[in-house]
Design a protein around this motif. Structure first.
Motif, PDB file in Angstrom:
ATOM      1  N   CYS A 155       0.860  -1.186   0.000  1.00 23.02           N
ATOM      2  CA  CYS A 155       0.000   0.000   0.000  1.00 23.02           C
ATOM      3  C   CYS A 155       0.896   1.236   0.000  1.00 23.02           C
ATOM      4  O   CYS A 155       1.608   1.491   0.974  1.00 23.02           O
ATOM      5  N   VAL A 156       0.890   1.975  -1.083  1.00 21.46           N
ATOM      6  CA  VAL A 156       1.780   3.120  -1.256  1.00 21.46           C
ATOM      7  C   VAL A 156       0.962   4.412  -1.261  1.00 21.46           C
ATOM      8  O   VAL A 156       0.004   4.539  -2.033  1.00 21.46           O
ATOM      9  N   ALA A 157       1.327   5.351  -0.408  1.00 25.92           N
ATOM     10  CA  ALA A 157       0.583   6.604  -0.272  1.00 25.92           C
ATOM     11  C   ALA A 157       1.191   7.702  -1.146  1.00 25.92           C
ATOM     12  O   ALA A 157       2.420   7.829  -1.248  1.00 25.92           O
ATOM     13  N   PHE A 158       0.313   8.488  -1.775  1.00 29.53           N
ATOM     14  CA  PHE A 158       0.720   9.643  -2.564  1.00 29.53           C
ATOM     15  C   PHE A 158      -0.128  10.848  -2.150  1.00 29.53           C
ATOM     16  O   PHE A 158      -1.307  10.703  -1.833  1.00 29.53           O
ATOM     17  N   ILE A 159       0.483  12.009  -2.174  1.00 32.38           N
ATOM     18  CA  ILE A 159      -0.267  13.262  -1.993  1.00 32.38           C
ATOM     19  C   ILE A 159      -0.296  13.971  -3.340  1.00 32.38           C
ATOM     20  O   ILE A 159       0.757  14.349  -3.875  1.00 32.38           O
ATOM     21  N   LEU A 160      -1.475  14.111  -3.906  1.00 33.71           N
ATOM     22  CA  LEU A 160      -1.639  14.806  -5.176  1.00 33.71           C
ATOM     23  C   LEU A 160      -1.998  16.251  -4.847  1.00 33.71           C
ATOM     24  O   LEU A 160      -3.148  16.570  -4.550  1.00 33.71           O
ATOM     25  N   ASP A 161      -0.996  17.107  -4.896  1.00 32.36           N
ATOM     26  CA  ASP A 161      -1.136  18.466  -4.368  1.00 32.36           C
ATOM     27  C   ASP A 161      -1.316  19.506  -5.471  1.00 32.36           C
ATOM     28  O   ASP A 161      -0.436  19.713  -6.303  1.00 32.36           O
ATOM     29  N   ASP A 162      -2.469  20.158  -5.444  1.00 27.57           N
ATOM     30  CA  ASP A 162      -2.752  21.267  -6.357  1.00 27.57           C
ATOM     31  C   ASP A 162      -2.684  22.616  -5.638  1.00 27.57           C
ATOM     32  O   ASP A 162      -3.171  23.625  -6.148  1.00 27.57           O
ATOM     33  N   SER A 163      -2.107  22.638  -4.448  1.00 27.28           N
ATOM     34  CA  SER A 163      -2.114  23.851  -3.627  1.00 27.28           C
ATOM     35  C   SER A 163      -1.350  24.998  -4.298  1.00 27.28           C
ATOM     36  O   SER A 163      -0.345  24.791  -4.987  1.00 27.28           O
ATOM     37  N   THR A 164      -1.855  26.196  -4.058  1.00 28.52           N
ATOM     38  CA  THR A 164      -1.182  27.414  -4.523  1.00 28.52           C
ATOM     39  C   THR A 164      -0.726  28.275  -3.348  1.00 28.52           C
ATOM     40  O   THR A 164       0.095  29.172  -3.513  1.00 28.52           O
ATOM     41  N   CYS A 165      -1.246  27.979  -2.164  1.00 31.64           N
ATOM     42  CA  CYS A 165      -0.904  28.734  -0.957  1.00 31.64           C
ATOM     43  C   CYS A 165       0.403  28.196  -0.371  1.00 31.64           C
ATOM     44  O   CYS A 165       0.534  26.991  -0.116  1.00 31.64           O
ATOM     45  N   SER A 166       1.360  29.090  -0.154  1.00 33.14           N
ATOM     46  CA  SER A 166       2.674  28.684   0.348  1.00 33.14           C
ATOM     47  C   SER A 166       2.596  28.021   1.724  1.00 33.14           C
ATOM     48  O   SER A 166       3.397  27.133   2.042  1.00 33.14           O
ATOM     49  N   LYS A 167       1.600  28.421   2.524  1.00 34.97           N
ATOM     50  CA  LYS A 167       1.435  27.827   3.855  1.00 34.97           C
ATOM     51  C   LYS A 167       1.181  26.325   3.747  1.00 34.97           C
ATOM     52  O   LYS A 167       1.822  25.518   4.437  1.00 34.97           O
ATOM     53  N   PHE A 168       0.259  25.935   2.882  1.00 37.65           N
ATOM     54  CA  PHE A 168      -0.079  24.524   2.750  1.00 37.65           C
ATOM     55  C   PHE A 168       1.022  23.753   2.031  1.00 37.65           C
ATOM     56  O   PHE A 168       1.293  22.590   2.364  1.00 37.65           O
ATOM     57  N   ILE A 169       1.668  24.380   1.071  1.00 36.37           N
ATOM     58  CA  ILE A 169       2.778  23.721   0.379  1.00 36.37           C
ATOM     59  C   ILE A 169       3.880  23.378   1.368  1.00 36.37           C
ATOM     60  O   ILE A 169       4.455  22.280   1.339  1.00 36.37           O
ATOM     61  N   SER A 170       4.163  24.305   2.278  1.00 34.96           N
ATOM     62  CA  SER A 170       5.195  24.083   3.296  1.00 34.96           C
ATOM     63  C   SER A 170       4.810  22.951   4.250  1.00 34.96           C
ATOM     64  O   SER A 170       5.642  22.088   4.578  1.00 34.96           O
ATOM     65  N   ILE A 171       3.536  22.920   4.670  1.00 37.52           N
ATOM     66  CA  ILE A 171       3.069  21.864   5.590  1.00 37.52           C
ATOM     67  C   ILE A 171       3.144  20.505   4.918  1.00 37.52           C
ATOM     68  O   ILE A 171       3.563  19.503   5.521  1.00 37.52           O
ATOM     69  N   ILE A 172       2.754  20.450   3.644  1.00 37.63           N
ATOM     70  CA  ILE A 172       2.770  19.180   2.908  1.00 37.63           C
ATOM     71  C   ILE A 172       4.202  18.685   2.706  1.00 37.63           C
ATOM     72  O   ILE A 172       4.490  17.492   2.862  1.00 37.63           O
ATOM     73  N   ASP A 173       5.116  19.602   2.376  1.00 43.52           N
ATOM     74  CA  ASP A 173       6.516  19.207   2.198  1.00 43.52           C
ATOM     75  C   ASP A 173       7.098  18.656   3.493  1.00 43.52           C
ATOM     76  O   ASP A 173       7.859  17.675   3.487  1.00 43.52           O
ATOM     77  N   LYS A 174       6.752  19.280   4.611  1.00 44.68           N
ATOM     78  CA  LYS A 174       7.226  18.802   5.908  1.00 44.68           C
ATOM     79  C   LYS A 174       6.663  17.416   6.213  1.00 44.68           C
ATOM     80  O   LYS A 174       7.389  16.518   6.665  1.00 44.68           O
ATOM     81  N   PHE A 175       5.362  17.218   5.961  1.00 44.84           N
ATOM     82  CA  PHE A 175       4.717  15.917   6.184  1.00 44.84           C
ATOM     83  C   PHE A 175       5.369  14.859   5.297  1.00 44.84           C
ATOM     84  O   PHE A 175       5.622  13.733   5.736  1.00 44.84           O
ATOM     85  N   SER A 176       5.636  15.230   4.058  1.00 48.98           N
ATOM     86  CA  SER A 176       6.256  14.299   3.110  1.00 48.98           C
ATOM     87  C   SER A 176       7.638  13.855   3.580  1.00 48.98           C
ATOM     88  O   SER A 176       7.978  12.661   3.529  1.00 48.98           O
ATOM     89  N   LYS A 177       8.433  14.798   4.042  1.00 48.68           N
ATOM     90  CA  LYS A 177       9.794  14.496   4.488  1.00 48.68           C
ATOM     91  C   LYS A 177       9.786  13.622   5.733  1.00 48.68           C
ATOM     92  O   LYS A 177      10.581  12.672   5.850  1.00 48.68           O
ATOM     93  N   GLU A 178       8.887  13.909   6.673  1.00 45.17           N
ATOM     94  CA  GLU A 178       8.841  13.178   7.939  1.00 45.17           C
ATOM     95  C   GLU A 178       8.288  11.764   7.780  1.00 45.17           C
ATOM     96  O   GLU A 178       8.640  10.872   8.558  1.00 45.17           O
ATOM     97  N   ASN A 179       7.416  11.556   6.786  1.00 46.27           N
ATOM     98  CA  ASN A 179       6.725  10.264   6.664  1.00 46.27           C
ATOM     99  C   ASN A 179       7.057   9.499   5.387  1.00 46.27           C
ATOM    100  O   ASN A 179       6.523   8.414   5.165  1.00 46.27           O
ATOM    101  N   GLY A 180       7.929  10.045   4.559  1.00 47.10           N
ATOM    102  CA  GLY A 180       8.351   9.337   3.354  1.00 47.10           C
ATOM    103  C   GLY A 180       7.247   9.175   2.327  1.00 47.10           C
ATOM    104  O   GLY A 180       7.206   8.166   1.610  1.00 47.10           O
ATOM    105  N   VAL A 181       6.367  10.155   2.251  1.00 47.07           N
ATOM    106  CA  VAL A 181       5.261  10.109   1.292  1.00 47.07           C
ATOM    107  C   VAL A 181       5.616  10.931   0.065  1.00 47.07           C
ATOM    108  O   VAL A 181       6.064  12.082   0.193  1.00 47.07           O
ATOM    109  N   LYS A 182       5.415  10.383  -1.104  1.00 46.93           N
ATOM    110  CA  LYS A 182       5.739  11.095  -2.336  1.00 46.93           C
ATOM    111  C   LYS A 182       4.643  12.112  -2.656  1.00 46.93           C
ATOM    112  O   LYS A 182       3.455  11.787  -2.629  1.00 46.93           O
ATOM    113  N   VAL A 183       5.071  13.337  -2.948  1.00 49.26           N
ATOM    114  CA  VAL A 183       4.143  14.399  -3.333  1.00 49.26           C
ATOM    115  C   VAL A 183       4.235  14.613  -4.835  1.00 49.26           C
ATOM    116  O   VAL A 183       5.342  14.717  -5.391  1.00 49.26           O
TER     117      VAL A 183
END
Length: 541
Positions: A139-167
């Motif tokens: 079971c492989v998790a992906f985040i399909l991110d269409d965000s334009t807000c820098s706040k959410f982009i930053s949160i998603i990048d942090k989540f990706s790095k901490e949990n090894g999820v591909k964005v």
């Protein structure tokens, strides 16, 4: 990969089949009686054009489509007589212990987001377990991110790095919709996985969700989509959210009924999240899904045409968040209706000409058009009722008024209104609580009817339907927010209620203020001044 023994299209539990077709037969008999006596009323001597117009409109709109909730009510009652304590139809007989754990199947979990990332929800797609409790590494998790807000982009990048999820971000590639987001993924990775789990930003799935869901593909050889239960509530924090949802404890059984009913007629429309799609279906559908707002419904219909089934199961549970306030609810509702309008426009004649059974076509059209028909019928019926008072002789208005249609409308209205509480009885939920939920939810929906009518009018005039992200976070509703968000609804309801009072005064027919649509009009108008501010009151834990 599939070793299925059954075709879901042909498979039916005997009791479930009796429930489904007996209910449909009784419903059709009831509607036929309405048609018969309404037609007799039309040809009754002495009727003028206003009465004929009123009865004809009621005949066309308030029978076949206006009260689909009655079918649910009939199914509930027949199920009680057959000894069913809860709704457990075809898919409930699948024993998860009898079938092997398909741990070798490659599953992609696709978390779609656009400026609304919720870490707690995203965590639930990580570390999915097999049926025996081990981590399913396929079971492989992906985040399909269409965000334009820098706040959410930053949160998603942090989540990706901490949990090894591909964005995966697509930049300006493709249309800015959820379907465009998913199609970008399918274009690159379709052949890398066997199944795809579609998740919204507020979807919370249980630990063994994937392992449970995949069993239905193993059991039924013709299944292309499995829709899990996705209406369990997770975020009641204020009084608005609390009043529009039944209690959390019983939400699984309560909300699962409509999906199980769809299984009876082999016609389930996917709801776009907490669902699993097979690679085979997507590949045969051209390698993706149609770029529309209601991509879930269109895929369900396309799947049927390709001889795949979409089924519902309450065994696979996901939670979601309800709108945080009245205006978030309104925004989401207008988006849903835009999607339903687009679906109806694109698929009406295709479905009409298809080889689907009558019951399937009826269910599709009911789901796609019920809100529109209810809204349109409500306003037209109200206006026609009170226009009669200006046309007919004031001394004979109570005699000339088509009482059969009036009484039948009340009867059907009450039956439909009792659907939710009747569900509560079957599922052993709190009846009082569900009554409150039923009627508060009714007034939340009816209070925004003017905005819905305006939206429909704009769509008919060629307004483009745009994908709008639902509001996830609550804010204190101020008087300025109230005026800005409700001014149009207040204006229309004021005119309509004023028109009713003038008509009753003109004809000296004050008893007509007791008609169902009159009562709803005044209560909906009053609700506009109360519902928006309920979200300002925190829920006591």
């Amino acid at each position: 990969m599939k070793n299925a023994h059954f075709s879901f299209k042909k498979y039916r539990d005997k009791k479930s089949a009796i429930v489904g077709y007996a209910s449909l037969l009784i419903y059709l008999i009831l509607m036929s009686l309405v048609y018969y006596y309404s037609i007799l009323a039309i040809f009754k001597s002495g009727n003028n054009w206003a009465v004929i117009l009123y009865i004809s409109f009621s005949l066309l709109t308030q029978t076949l489509f206006f009260y689909p909730g009655i079918l649910c009510l009939l199914i509930t009652i027949i199920s009680i007589f057959l000894g069913k304590k809860a709704f457990s139809f075809s898919t409930s007989i699948v024993s998860l212990k009898k079938f092997r754990d398909l741990s070798n199947a490659k599953i992609a979990l696709l978390y779609t987001t656009k400026d609304d990332f919720i870490p707690d929800a995203a965590y639930t797609m990580l570390n999915q377990q097999t049926l025996d409790g081990k981590i399913n590494k396929n079971c492989v998790a992906f985040i399909l991110d269409d965000s334009t807000c820098s706040k959410f982009i930053s949160i998603i990048d942090k989540f990706s790095k901490e949990n090894g999820v591909k964005v995966i971000r697509r930049g300006n590639c493709g249309p800015r919709t959820k379907s465009g987001n998913l199609n970008f993924f399918f274009k690159k990775f379709l052949n890398n996985f066997d199944y795809y789990v579609i998740l919204d930003s507020d979807t919370y799935i249980e630990k063994k969700w994937c392992s449970k869901t995949i069993q239905y593909f193993e059991r039924f050889k013709d299944v292309g989509i499995v829709q899990g239960l996705n209406n369990a509530i997770t975020n009641n924090t204020n009084n608005f959210q609390d009043f529009i949802t039944p209690n959390d404890k019983e939400s699984k059984e309560f909300w699962g009924i409509d999906g199980e009913i769809s299984n009876l007629y082999s016609l389930t429309l996917c709801t776009g999240h907490a669902c699993m799609w097979s690679k085979d279906l997507i590949a045969k559908n051209g390698g993706g899904i149609k770029n529309v707002i209601s991509e879930d419904w269109t895929l369900s219909i396309d799947a049927k045409k390709l001889n795949y089934e979409c089924i519902y199961t309450s065994n696979c549970i996901a939670k979601e968040e309800v709108p945080p306030n009245y205006y978030a609810y309104k925004k989401r509702h207008l988006r849903w209706e835009g999607g339903a309008f687009q679906f109806f426009h694109n698929y009406f004649f295709k479905i009409l000409k298809s080889k689907f059974h009558f019951s399937q076509k009826w269910l599709i059209f009911c789901q796609a058009t019920s809100i529109f028909l209810i809204t349109f019928n409500f306003f037209i019926s109200t206006i026609l009722t009170y226009l009669l008072m200006f046309v007919l002789d004031s001394n004979e208005i109570y005699i000339a008024f088509p009482y059969f249609v009036f009484v039948m409308n009340i009867f059907l209205f009450v039956l439909s209104a009792l659907t939710l509480p009747c569900k509560a009885v079957v599922t052993k939920s709190s009846v009082i609580r569900v009554f409150i939920t039923s009627y508060v939810s009714t007034f939340v929906a009816t209070s925004i009817m003017p905005s819905l009518l305006l939206e429909y009018f704009m769509l008919l005039c060629g307004k483009k339907i745009r994908f709008k992200v639902s509001i996830k976070h609550n804010k204190k509703i101020t008087f300025k927010d109230f005026i800005k968000g409700s001014c149009f609804d207040i204006l229309v309801w004021s005119i309509l209620c004023g028109f009713m009072l003038v008509a009753c005064w003109y004809a000296n027919a004050w008893l007509f203020l007791l008609t169902p649509w009159t009562i709803i009009s005044f209560l909906s108008f009053a609700s506009i001044f109360v519902l928006p501010f309920l979200s300002n009151i925190p829920l006591e834990k």
